[in-house]
Design a protein around this motif. Structure first.
Motif, mmCIF file in Angstrom:
data_model
loop_
_atom_site.group_PDB
_atom_site.id
_atom_site.type_symbol
_atom_site.label_atom_id
_atom_site.label_comp_id
_atom_site.label_asym_id
_atom_site.label_seq_id
_atom_site.Cartn_x
_atom_site.Cartn_y
_atom_site.Cartn_z
ATOM 1 N N TRP A 41 0.822 -1.286 -0.074
ATOM 2 C CA TRP A 41 -0.030 0.061 0.159
ATOM 3 C C TRP A 41 0.867 1.465 0.055
ATOM 4 N N GLY A 42 0.579 2.197 -0.769
ATOM 5 C CA GLY A 42 0.944 3.641 -0.663
ATOM 6 C C GLY A 42 0.025 4.607 -0.436
ATOM 7 N N LEU A 43 0.754 5.691 0.130
ATOM 8 C CA LEU A 43 0.088 6.683 0.624
ATOM 9 C C LEU A 43 0.460 8.047 0.080
ATOM 10 N N VAL A 44 -0.416 8.714 -0.510
ATOM 11 C CA VAL A 44 -0.052 10.243 -0.879
ATOM 12 C C VAL A 44 -0.701 11.216 0.184
ATOM 13 N N GLY A 45 -0.147 11.984 0.743
ATOM 14 C CA GLY A 45 -0.963 12.928 1.596
ATOM 15 C C GLY A 45 -1.296 12.345 2.713
ATOM 16 N N GLY A 46 -1.751 12.751 3.774
ATOM 17 C CA GLY A 46 -2.257 12.090 5.121
ATOM 18 C C GLY A 46 -1.223 12.329 6.073
ATOM 19 N N GLY A 47 -0.366 13.260 5.939
ATOM 20 C CA GLY A 47 0.609 13.465 6.603
ATOM 21 C C GLY A 47 0.544 13.856 8.390
ATOM 22 N N GLU A 48 1.488 13.955 9.052
ATOM 23 C CA GLU A 48 1.273 14.250 10.425
ATOM 24 C C GLU A 48 0.409 15.275 10.572
ATOM 25 N N GLY A 49 -0.783 15.115 11.498
ATOM 26 C CA GLY A 49 -1.471 16.269 11.900
ATOM 27 C C GLY A 49 -2.712 16.481 10.926
ATOM 28 N N SER A 50 -2.632 15.547 9.827
ATOM 29 C CA SER A 50 -3.806 15.832 9.151
ATOM 30 C C SER A 50 -5.156 15.245 9.394
ATOM 31 N N GLN A 51 -6.165 15.819 8.983
ATOM 32 C CA GLN A 51 -7.583 15.069 9.399
ATOM 33 C C GLN A 51 -7.756 13.720 9.186
ATOM 34 N N ILE A 52 -7.487 13.335 7.949
ATOM 35 C CA ILE A 52 -7.985 11.956 7.422
ATOM 36 C C ILE A 52 -7.014 11.073 7.095
ATOM 37 N N GLY A 53 -5.502 11.386 7.293
ATOM 38 C CA GLY A 53 -4.548 10.530 7.098
ATOM 39 C C GLY A 53 -4.692 9.416 8.109
ATOM 40 N N PRO A 54 -4.669 9.633 9.667
ATOM 41 C CA PRO A 54 -4.808 8.671 10.629
ATOM 42 C C PRO A 54 -5.660 7.507 10.585
ATOM 43 N N VAL A 55 -7.138 8.013 9.923
ATOM 44 C CA VAL A 55 -7.941 7.132 9.841
ATOM 45 C C VAL A 55 -7.742 6.296 8.562
ATOM 46 N N HIS A 56 -7.150 6.574 7.599
ATOM 47 C CA HIS A 56 -6.648 5.726 6.315
ATOM 48 C C HIS A 56 -5.568 4.862 6.997
ATOM 49 N N ARG A 57 -4.765 5.049 7.884
ATOM 50 C CA ARG A 57 -3.584 4.228 8.322
ATOM 51 C C ARG A 57 -4.230 3.449 8.907
ATOM 52 N N MET A 58 -5.208 3.334 9.819
ATOM 53 C CA MET A 58 -6.077 2.388 10.870
ATOM 54 C C MET A 58 -6.807 1.731 9.835
ATOM 55 N N ALA A 59 -7.517 2.097 8.862
ATOM 56 C CA ALA A 59 -8.393 1.244 8.003
ATOM 57 C C ALA A 59 -7.891 0.491 7.282
ATOM 58 N N ALA A 60 -6.761 0.888 6.726
ATOM 59 C CA ALA A 60 -6.010 0.051 5.604
ATOM 60 C C ALA A 60 -5.326 -1.183 6.332
ATOM 61 N N ARG A 61 -5.021 -1.167 7.424
ATOM 62 C CA ARG A 61 -4.201 -2.031 8.166
ATOM 63 C C ARG A 61 -4.986 -2.967 9.004
ATOM 64 N N LEU A 62 -6.166 -2.559 9.222
ATOM 65 C CA LEU A 62 -7.272 -3.219 10.075
ATOM 66 C C LEU A 62 -7.302 -4.834 10.129
ATOM 67 N N ASP A 63 -7.248 -5.238 9.064
ATOM 68 C CA ASP A 63 -7.385 -6.710 8.719
ATOM 69 C C ASP A 63 -6.129 -7.264 8.421
ATOM 70 N N GLY A 64 -5.067 -6.697 8.280
ATOM 71 C CA GLY A 64 -3.714 -6.967 8.197
ATOM 72 C C GLY A 64 -3.725 -7.483 6.749
ATOM 73 N N GLU A 65 -4.639 -6.777 5.823
ATOM 74 C CA GLU A 65 -4.334 -7.024 4.466
ATOM 75 C C GLU A 65 -3.380 -6.061 3.788
ATOM 76 N N PHE A 66 -3.402 -4.623 4.058
ATOM 77 C CA PHE A 66 -2.275 -4.034 3.449
ATOM 78 C C PHE A 66 -1.254 -3.489 4.165
#
Ligand code: NAD
Length: 409
Positions: A20-45
């Motif tokens: 998985w690659g991420l563009v944006g969602g840097g430190e302090g961003s609003q939606i970045g942490p949600v993507h990082r939690m969501a993508a990794r939740l099932d151990g898929e990405f």
């Protein structure tokens, strides 16, 4: 070969993780942490590469702190695109998420799609419907998935609403009422706050602020749940905080296919509202009401009957809701888990794509009807509806048609 859309968390754990690659969602961003939690939740990405911040130094430093290897911690997305395009085999990125401010979505999404990557782009997909049509055409031409993160469609009880409508439990749907109103941009000095300023700057968000930002989610849910598209609308836009070029409040009347009547209110100055995303669907036989702040309950009332509460996780829900539900009834599931359902569906689609060969899917759509992640076509519809709303507001609420998705060339 279509992978069956059952939640196969344990089944997939024996399979290699997707890169998985991420563009944006840097430190302090609003939606970045949600993507990082969501993508990794099932151990898929597994987060393998990133260009996370507008500032190159912060981008690299944060990527390293997140555990990305040094050679894949990029200062900007163009470097990431060039270097990642050169990788193949097990190293190749399976999905790139774009979580940058709106004006950058088109070039970044386009660049990665053209290089043959699957993309999940934040909403709005693009600033104009022409750009959105372009993205659809590119995804189709390259046989890649282009998803759009209308992540609220991942909530189990939103999927239950959709299933109940499809099963005919409401009869013919007559009325859809959606709201997405908060009060977090109401302070008089907000126009000077850099975290808020870009959201009302036409150069960074296009010709609509609040409607494009939050109203688009509400409109997407109206279509997601009813399975019907918005055909025309009439909009009233207001800028309540002085100094704003774009609207911070909008009231929109709309009509959907099959004569469904729609009402939408979205606001950023509704002080006292926190994250007021609500959805009400009423049909000949009954009505459903759901609100994001109490996402684990859905209210159902048959015509002439009493209101009953449907709980997320209880027995007897639709297969779609069951598949999206992760923990036992009575425990609260929230937004990152809803987004995780988008990622879970994408993981299945990407694995299916790998089995089938890229050309088969082509349109950026899902290889399996049971996979419910929103796609570029949904992105096009909301961008086209935003343009229609802007035109209508300028014409004092005159009704405007919403263009349909262009046919494949
Ligand atoms: P933000 O301002 O909080 O964060 C933006 C991030 O992107 C920052 O880390 C910034 O440094 C980085 N960035 C900016 N330009 C960049 C570039 N060229 N390359 C790499 N990184 C760059 O914004 P946000 O609220 O997180 O919103 C980001 C996007 O997510 C917007 O498009 C917004 O509409 C969308 N969003 C979606 C939802 C949702 O529910 N789906 C919710 C909030 C925001």
């Amino acid at each position: 070969m279509a992978v069956r859309a059952s939640r196969m968390v344990s089944g997939l754990s024996s399979v290699a993780r997707l890169n998985w690659g991420l563009v944006g969602g840097g430190e302090g961003s609003q939606i970045g942490p949600v993507h990082r939690m969501a993508a990794r939740l099932d151990g898929e990405f597994s987060l393998a590469a990133g260009a996370l911040d507008a500032c190159p130094e912060s981008s690299r430093a944060f990527a390293l702190r997140l555990g990305i290897a040094e050679e894949r911690a990029y200062g900007d997305w163009q470097d990431m695109l060039a270097a990642e395009s050169a990788r193949d085999g097990d190293d190749r990125l399976d999905l790139v998420t774009v979580a940058t401010p709106n004006a950058t979505h088109y070039p970044i999404t386009r660049g990665f799609l053209e290089a043959g990557f699957n993309v999940l782009c934040e909403k709005p997909l693009t600033m104009t419907s022409d750009e959105a049509a372009d993205i659809i055409a590119i995804a189709r031409a390259h046989g890649r998935i282009c998803a759009v993160n209308f992540g609220y469609s991942g909530y189990p009880l939103v999927r239950e609403m959709r299933a109940m409508v499809r099963q005919g439990q409401l009869g013919r749907v007559r009325l859809v009422v959606v709201e997405f109103s908060h009060g977090h941009h109401a302070a008089g000095d907000d126009p000077d706050n850099p975290r808020i300023r870009w959201r009302y700057d036409p150069r960074q968000v296009g010709n609509s602020a609040q409607f494009a930002d939050c109203g688009s989610h509400a409109l997407h849910l109206a279509s997601f749940v009813t399975g019907r598209q918005v055909e025309r609308l009439s909009a009233d836009f207001a800028s309540c905080v002085p100094g704003r070029e774009l609207e911070d409040d909008a009231m929109v009347a709309f009509r959907m296919q099959d004569g469904i009547v729609g009402r939408l209110w979205t606001s950023a100055v509704a002080v006292g509202r926190q994250h007021g995303l609500t959805l009400q669907v009423s049909g000949e036989r009954g009505g459903l009401r759901w609100q994001q702040e109490q996402a684990n309950q859905l209210y159902w009332c048959p015509v002439g009957g009493r209101v009953t509460v449907i709980e997320r996780g209880e027995a007897g829900l639709s297969a779609d809701a069951e598949r999206a539900s992760r923990i036992a009834v009575g425990h609260v599931e929230g937004m990152p888990l809803a987004f995780a359902n988008v990622y879970a569906d994408l993981a299945l689609a990407i694995r299916s794509q790998a089995c089938a060969g890229a050309e088969q899917e082509g349109s950026g759509g899902s290889p399996d009807d049971a996979l419910l992640y929103p796609i570029a076509e949904d992105g096009f519809r909301t961008v086209a509806a935003t343009e229609a709303a802007v035109r209508s507001a300028k014409r004092h609420g005159a009704w405007e048609d919403v263009p349909t998705v262009p046919d494949p060339i």
